[in-house]
Scaffold this motif. Structure first.
Motif, PDB file in Angstrom:
ATOM      1  N   GLN A   1     -12.481   9.475   4.863  1.00  0.00           N
ATOM      2  CA  GLN A   1     -11.069   9.126   4.783  1.00  0.00           C
ATOM      3  C   GLN A   1     -10.756   8.444   3.441  1.00  0.00           C
ATOM      4  O   GLN A   1      -9.767   8.769   2.780  1.00  0.00           O
ATOM      5  CB  GLN A   1     -10.723   8.180   5.946  1.00  0.00           C
ATOM      6  CG  GLN A   1      -9.306   7.654   5.989  1.00  0.00           C
ATOM      7  CD  GLN A   1      -8.317   8.707   6.479  1.00  0.00           C
ATOM      8  OE1 GLN A   1      -8.724   9.705   7.067  1.00  0.00           O
ATOM      9  NE2 GLN A   1      -7.051   8.505   6.186  1.00  0.00           N
TER      10      GLN A   1
ATOM     11  N   ASN B   1      -6.601   7.157  -7.047  1.00  0.00           N
ATOM     12  CA  ASN B   1      -5.334   6.682  -6.500  1.00  0.00           C
ATOM     13  C   ASN B   1      -5.566   5.345  -5.792  1.00  0.00           C
ATOM     14  O   ASN B   1      -5.366   5.213  -4.596  1.00  0.00           O
ATOM     15  CB  ASN B   1      -4.798   7.762  -5.547  1.00  0.00           C
ATOM     16  CG  ASN B   1      -3.372   7.501  -5.126  1.00  0.00           C
ATOM     17  OD1 ASN B   1      -2.673   6.673  -5.706  1.00  0.00           O
ATOM     18  ND2 ASN B   1      -2.947   8.213  -4.098  1.00  0.00           N
TER      19      ASN B   1
ATOM     20  N   PHE C   1      -3.250   4.500   8.394  1.00  0.00           N
ATOM     21  CA  PHE C   1      -2.733   3.825   7.193  1.00  0.00           C
ATOM     22  C   PHE C   1      -2.252   2.420   7.552  1.00  0.00           C
ATOM     23  O   PHE C   1      -2.547   1.442   6.859  1.00  0.00           O
ATOM     24  CB  PHE C   1      -1.609   4.683   6.615  1.00  0.00           C
ATOM     25  CG  PHE C   1      -0.941   4.139   5.385  1.00  0.00           C
ATOM     26  CD1 PHE C   1      -1.674   3.703   4.285  1.00  0.00           C
ATOM     27  CD2 PHE C   1       0.453   4.105   5.295  1.00  0.00           C
ATOM     28  CE1 PHE C   1      -1.035   3.229   3.137  1.00  0.00           C
ATOM     29  CE2 PHE C   1       1.092   3.627   4.155  1.00  0.00           C
ATOM     30  CZ  PHE C   1       0.346   3.184   3.074  1.00  0.00           C
TER      31      PHE C   1
ATOM     32  N   ASP D   1      -8.187   9.722   0.648  1.00  0.00           N
ATOM     33  CA  ASP D   1      -6.991   8.934   0.336  1.00  0.00           C
ATOM     34  C   ASP D   1      -6.924   8.496  -1.121  1.00  0.00           C
ATOM     35  O   ASP D   1      -5.830   8.251  -1.646  1.00  0.00           O
ATOM     36  CB  ASP D   1      -6.941   7.671   1.210  1.00  0.00           C
ATOM     37  CG  ASP D   1      -6.679   8.004   2.666  1.00  0.00           C
ATOM     38  OD1 ASP D   1      -6.304   9.161   2.955  1.00  0.00           O
ATOM     39  OD2 ASP D   1      -6.856   7.114   3.509  1.00  0.00           O
TER      40      ASP D   1
ATOM     41  N   ARG E   1       0.979   5.493   0.024  1.00  0.00           N
ATOM     42  CA  ARG E   1       0.202   6.696   0.329  1.00  0.00           C
ATOM     43  C   ARG E   1       1.100   7.895   0.195  1.00  0.00           C
ATOM     44  O   ARG E   1       2.280   7.837   0.559  1.00  0.00           O
ATOM     45  CB  ARG E   1      -0.325   6.600   1.764  1.00  0.00           C
ATOM     46  CG  ARG E   1      -1.030   7.812   2.281  1.00  0.00           C
ATOM     47  CD  ARG E   1      -2.564   7.725   2.312  1.00  0.00           C
ATOM     48  NE  ARG E   1      -3.152   6.552   1.723  1.00  0.00           N
ATOM     49  CZ  ARG E   1      -4.015   5.744   2.350  1.00  0.00           C
ATOM     50  NH1 ARG E   1      -4.386   5.982   3.588  1.00  0.00           N
ATOM     51  NH2 ARG E   1      -4.523   4.702   1.714  1.00  0.00           N
ATOM     52  N   ILE E   2       0.565   8.979  -0.300  1.00  0.00           N
ATOM     53  CA  ILE E   2       1.291  10.241  -0.279  1.00  0.00           C
ATOM     54  C   ILE E   2       0.412  11.282   0.404  1.00  0.00           C
ATOM     55  O   ILE E   2      -0.788  11.392   0.115  1.00  0.00           O
ATOM     56  CB  ILE E   2       1.722  10.713  -1.689  1.00  0.00           C
ATOM     57  CG1 ILE E   2       2.514  12.022  -1.568  1.00  0.00           C
ATOM     58  CG2 ILE E   2       0.567  10.823  -2.644  1.00  0.00           C
ATOM     59  CD1 ILE E   2       3.290  12.377  -2.811  1.00  0.00           C
ATOM     60  N   ARG E   3       1.007  11.985   1.345  1.00  0.00           N
ATOM     61  CA  ARG E   3       0.264  12.996   2.100  1.00  0.00           C
ATOM     62  C   ARG E   3       1.133  14.244   2.212  1.00  0.00           C
ATOM     63  O   ARG E   3       2.284  14.161   2.672  1.00  0.00           O
ATOM     64  CB  ARG E   3      -0.054  12.482   3.509  1.00  0.00           C
ATOM     65  CG  ARG E   3      -0.955  13.375   4.286  1.00  0.00           C
ATOM     66  CD  ARG E   3      -2.404  13.264   3.859  1.00  0.00           C
ATOM     67  NE  ARG E   3      -2.965  11.989   4.287  1.00  0.00           N
ATOM     68  CZ  ARG E   3      -4.016  11.413   3.724  1.00  0.00           C
ATOM     69  NH1 ARG E   3      -4.655  11.980   2.719  1.00  0.00           N
ATOM     70  NH2 ARG E   3      -4.444  10.248   4.154  1.00  0.00           N
TER      71      ARG E   3
ATOM     72  N   TYR F   1      -5.510   0.938  -5.338  1.00  0.00           N
ATOM     73  CA  TYR F   1      -4.500  -0.116  -5.223  1.00  0.00           C
ATOM     74  C   TYR F   1      -4.518  -0.996  -6.477  1.00  0.00           C
ATOM     75  O   TYR F   1      -5.141  -0.663  -7.476  1.00  0.00           O
ATOM     76  CB  TYR F   1      -4.766  -0.931  -3.955  1.00  0.00           C
ATOM     77  CG  TYR F   1      -4.735  -0.096  -2.685  1.00  0.00           C
ATOM     78  CD1 TYR F   1      -3.850   0.976  -2.536  1.00  0.00           C
ATOM     79  CD2 TYR F   1      -5.597  -0.371  -1.623  1.00  0.00           C
ATOM     80  CE1 TYR F   1      -3.818   1.736  -1.369  1.00  0.00           C
ATOM     81  CE2 TYR F   1      -5.569   0.385  -0.449  1.00  0.00           C
ATOM     82  CZ  TYR F   1      -4.685   1.438  -0.337  1.00  0.00           C
ATOM     83  OH  TYR F   1      -4.665   2.182   0.809  1.00  0.00           O
TER      84      TYR F   1
ATOM     85  N   ARG G   1       0.858  -1.190   0.000  1.00  0.00           N
ATOM     86  CA  ARG G   1       0.000   0.000   0.000  1.00  0.00           C
ATOM     87  C   ARG G   1       0.888   1.231   0.000  1.00  0.00           C
ATOM     88  O   ARG G   1       1.832   1.309   0.798  1.00  0.00           O
ATOM     89  CB  ARG G   1      -0.873   0.057   1.265  1.00  0.00           C
ATOM     90  CG  ARG G   1      -1.832  -1.085   1.446  1.00  0.00           C
ATOM     91  CD  ARG G   1      -3.050  -0.960   0.544  1.00  0.00           C
ATOM     92  NE  ARG G   1      -3.927  -2.100   0.745  1.00  0.00           N
ATOM     93  CZ  ARG G   1      -3.750  -3.294   0.150  1.00  0.00           C
ATOM     94  NH1 ARG G   1      -2.748  -3.488  -0.679  1.00  0.00           N
ATOM     95  NH2 ARG G   1      -4.586  -4.274   0.378  1.00  0.00           N
TER      96      ARG G   1
END
Lengths: 255, 255, 255, 255, 255, 255
Positions: free
Chosen positions: C196, C205, B251, C200, B140-142, C207, B138
């Motif tokens: 959320q 975006n 996450f 996200d 994620r970019i934040r 998987y 997985r």
């Protein structure tokens, strides 16, 4: 003068007095039982920062990820493909050349970066070579351990136990930089490398990661890392910085 | 726990208790009259380090060069092509996944990185998608400024003068980190941005560098950088870290 | 005026009165039980054609294949790698710029295209930025659902059941375009998305494909597609076209 | 059965009865004084749609942008680099193969696409060839004008005036498809091509765009487009569809 | 045994007794007033053929184009980009590995090839390293002049006048191979190289072509080519072959 | 005049009288029971050398590795990816154009090279086409077997037994070149190819390697290689050279 801690106006002013810039080139890979994963980036950055300070040079942020596929069998190693590193070096150079930098000095801390960096230089120059005109752009890559005083000192200090990877020299420098870190290496030395091995695998020209780990199970490649000490590290760092200043100055002075 | 300052055995041990890792993602580009060229990397690293410390997470070395072509008209900016940044993100992810990391959290400090990072995610997942099997990986970019408390705080502190680039928020954080740096921004604010401009150029979707400099001659893009202060920076940093810890934890907890 | 149905002399004449052109950007991927695989391309093309007709603009042939790796678990989806889509956008732009077009407006119908398109813009501008001179070229990407009237209308019509994929809005537009197609969606809504999740996974975006299908077994991602109707579709399409005309005009008028 | 107008469940059902799919491959480039810029895509799509309807085959959305660099000197031409077209063909094939399609039939409308498409086939097969195992995947590309009845008919109708580009045959088909479009070609024929020229430039193996326009100032390459008529177009289209059905069926039947 | 002059059945039989293969790696670039443009390929091929004959090894066709951008200022030089050479080395290795070859020995004749070849090795091994399993594949690159007897002999024969490019050693070998070619070099030596220059430009790490020609106007880089003779060439070739046989055998014997 | 055996001054002198150059393009792949793996490179080189000698033309070193993935199931085949071959052709052309060559004539010996070479031509010309100006550069690829006298002769000599791969014509030429090689082909002919097969697989548009070997177990593709003889080879070679001289001259004379 650190690029990251400067404003653009300060860089503009710097360019009026110098066309040179230093770029540390490291790696993020295992360095044996008492070596930090960031060793190559930390050493290159320390030498580059020292050089920059003494020579009044600008130092760019380090490339911290190098070409280190052979260490992917050890947890924590992050390896750039050679093609990625080539592209990244190209972007550094093209961006810096855009502002008028003409002498870009890569202070290298990882043998596996030499081939990709030189390949990038070829393709960067090659664009000018096909277009026909001369460029004032000059690119140099220098590994800190090949600077003459350092090379002499590390042989004096550690002899053949310097080895190839997780060397007592580089571990010593990180110990000088981070004296409170306490990981230790075994007192017994690793398997010693033959002259043939040293010649065949120069520039970290190693095999695949699983084979590499099988051959070098704790990550030391002929290097007796337990010989490292912070005191050695301070001397090596000082020698590297002094030599690098002279080498960088010669690079700037080249016609 | 910093990857660069760990040994491979320590990372191996870490992987037994967590599959998560944090990667700061910055940029090296002009940030106006009183902003540091390293602002984006410094902010992302500071938030990531704080997050890692509180959450007991591992933090990888930052990607310090981002996609910043629009700032190449200002001395010192180093821009990665989008294609280079995509390749580099792929190499981080593939290397980390090789060791068993399953949750890779990019803590971002530069709007222009969002498109390349997400494009990289697509092509990384795409390989699994074509092969057919599911992956536990997985990504994620934040961006730190979109975390809810920070987003609220920066609007409260600076209102519309937050702007888009060389924002008082990011400058404030660097002032908190490097209190002795003294560059100052003009007391008069820059030209204010329209709502239309903000919408059209979100994600640093700017034009070419020469046009950009013509439009924003001192590098501020609607941001009144003089409003920044180290005190604001401390509050913003604290808010960002606290939110990031929660976001990272969520996450990790995702099934 | 459709590029495909014009002669080169007609385009040459058009360029004397306008430097603008519209490019629909779609995707070819599953859209749930009653959504067409071509939904994204069909919607983008319908809005772009309407915009072109009212604004007297030229519309190029649609890019019908988008970055949709997460839907490869559903039969019929064709996904472009992000790198391919970047190359294709570059070719559109370079070709159109060769003829003198200066404002290229991508009317987008698929969230997953945003990252690759913006990455392409960065590298296109980046070539000018490294060369140094300013370009008159301006690139914009606008998704039809973010246009203000449409955004309001779809929230009014469907509330949270708009969801993220196979939305009642896009399905409604295709029903307006192809009223005789009869596939139906289940009367029961899909699993609802958390705030959320929406945050996200913005910009599609998502998987990998196998994971995506496991999570969303009939292809709807929080979207209650059965709420769609041709009548809704007509209103949405009209709103999108009206807004797009204004938005395109503002783009042309930008100095 | 059109992929764009189907749901994923319908495609899933189709795959139970057939592993074949048709992909039209066109171009967006000038076609002389009375030829549409979309001619190649329109012709390929018309033949493919007819084939699909009669053969009960699935037809994917057309690739409308081809490799047409030599026509970039004429306004409106959009050319894909060969490398882009190769990548796009690869993505079509990999996506379709992912769902179980085994016979992918590219119905081609542009000579310049043949080299990139075949190069893509080589690299797609090459991956299997290096891995070692056999694949059931079969790729074919067929240009509508090489189908035997069409080839005969166009020579009977137009003889040498068929020429190479903006041929009366392709113009005729677009006239049959869009009878209300009224652009006209000069009554006088263009310069006639030598046998040597035809051999040297087969597959649209032309020179650069500026040279090409200088040699062929109105875009016709040996083709007397004024000989086209909608009636001819209907006959040619019918012949092409009938032949394509047989050719496609033979492709499916291949062991 | 030459691959080009063998049938596939003969290679199949060879593989039953050996997993090794030799690949000559040359370049096509100016070699000064009396040096042939093919010098590097001719020397590498001659050594490789001699090695193969004595060791009973298979020799593949030479890669005759190397990375030689710095010589593009001299008519006749053909230079491969580093990226092209990397791709070509990858294709050789993947093809040979497909058949079961496990020891691929590149006999190199051009310094500028070292960086691209090693970069290719990194990315070839890197695929295995990311996948996780060990490979039996071993890649070696050896320049004929670094073999110990040759290295000694060329220093004895020519001392510092060996220089870096268009060396009397390589010219001598081509004179031994083609005794009837009559081009002559000036009796006066070229400008002598400093130790610093030799260190900075090892591996043909030269600048752009126009700069290179300005510095070395007749193509000799510190090499006094007039010292070459066919007799010297015969001795050097014999030494190179003898050493290469031993080196290749050691490579095969490596566990 | 062979580029490899010339000095740069000789090439400089040549360029004063001619802008033309010949590049042989071969392959390294199985050619059946009595065909050499180097057949395609050997034939192309022999024709090119003969052409060069008679026409007073310069001949560059051959590209000996072609796109031959379908033969990777037979030991000894080395295949370049189409993308690699494209890159290599680009490098040849850009290097030669740098020196002032304007007519580059690829004398081809392998059907599978046609698509990559033409794709390379498109992208080479495409750069000029986007930039806008005309170039004097002209690229041609000609397979020796399509030259009119050779084409006639091989049909007269072998009729349908010429087949597609490991043809008696090409084997005959290698027998003329290497009369002492003794491998023999079975007296019984291979399975005969249908007209449909010949059309579908022109340009070596074959399937994957495992499938190919299953279909053609000894490597002959419809070619009765036992019909070859050195005497036939001499006649074919002479015819090819004579035709190639004329064809090359016409290419040079083109305005």
């Amino acid at each position: 003068m650190k690029l990251q801690l400067s404003t653009w106006q300060e860089v503009e002013a710097y360019l009026k007095r110098s066309k040179g810039v230093v770029v540390p080139l490291g790696s993020t890979e295992q360095h044996g039982p008492n070596g930090l994963i960031g060793t190559d980036a930390l050493c290159a950055t320390a030498v580059a920062d020292g050089l920059a300070e003494r020579a009044g040079a600008l130092v760019a942020p380090a490339i911290t990820i190098g070409a280190a596929q052979f260490n992917l069998g050890f947890a924590g190693t992050i390896s750039a493909r050679a093609s990625t590193l080539i592209a990244l070096v190209e972007d550094y150079v093209r961006s810096l050349a855009r502002h008028g930098f003409e002498r870009i000095y890569f202070l290298n801390g990882h043998g596996g970066n030499l081939a990709p960096a030189k390949a990038a230089f070829q393709d960067l120059y090659g664009e000018y070579s096909l277009a026909g005109g001369a460029t004032r752009l000059r690119l140099r890559i220098r590994s800190w351990w090949e600077l003459p005083s350092v090379d002499r000192m590390r042989r004096e200090l550690f002899g053949d136990w310097e080895g190839m990877h997780a060397t007592p020299s580089e571990v010593a420098i990180t110990q000088a930089l981070y004296p409170t870190l306490l990981a230790t290496a075994p007192a017994e030395p690793p398997r010693q490398l033959s002259a043939q091995f040293l010649r065949d695998h120069a520039g970290d020209n190693h095999y695949d990661a699983a084979t590499h780990r099988r051959e070098f199970p704790d990550g030391r490649v002929g290097s007796h890392s337990a010989l490292a000490s912070a005191a050695h590290g301070e001397r090596l760092l000082e020698a590297a910085i002094a030599d690098a200043v002279a080498d960088y100055q010669a690079f700037l002075d080249e016609k």
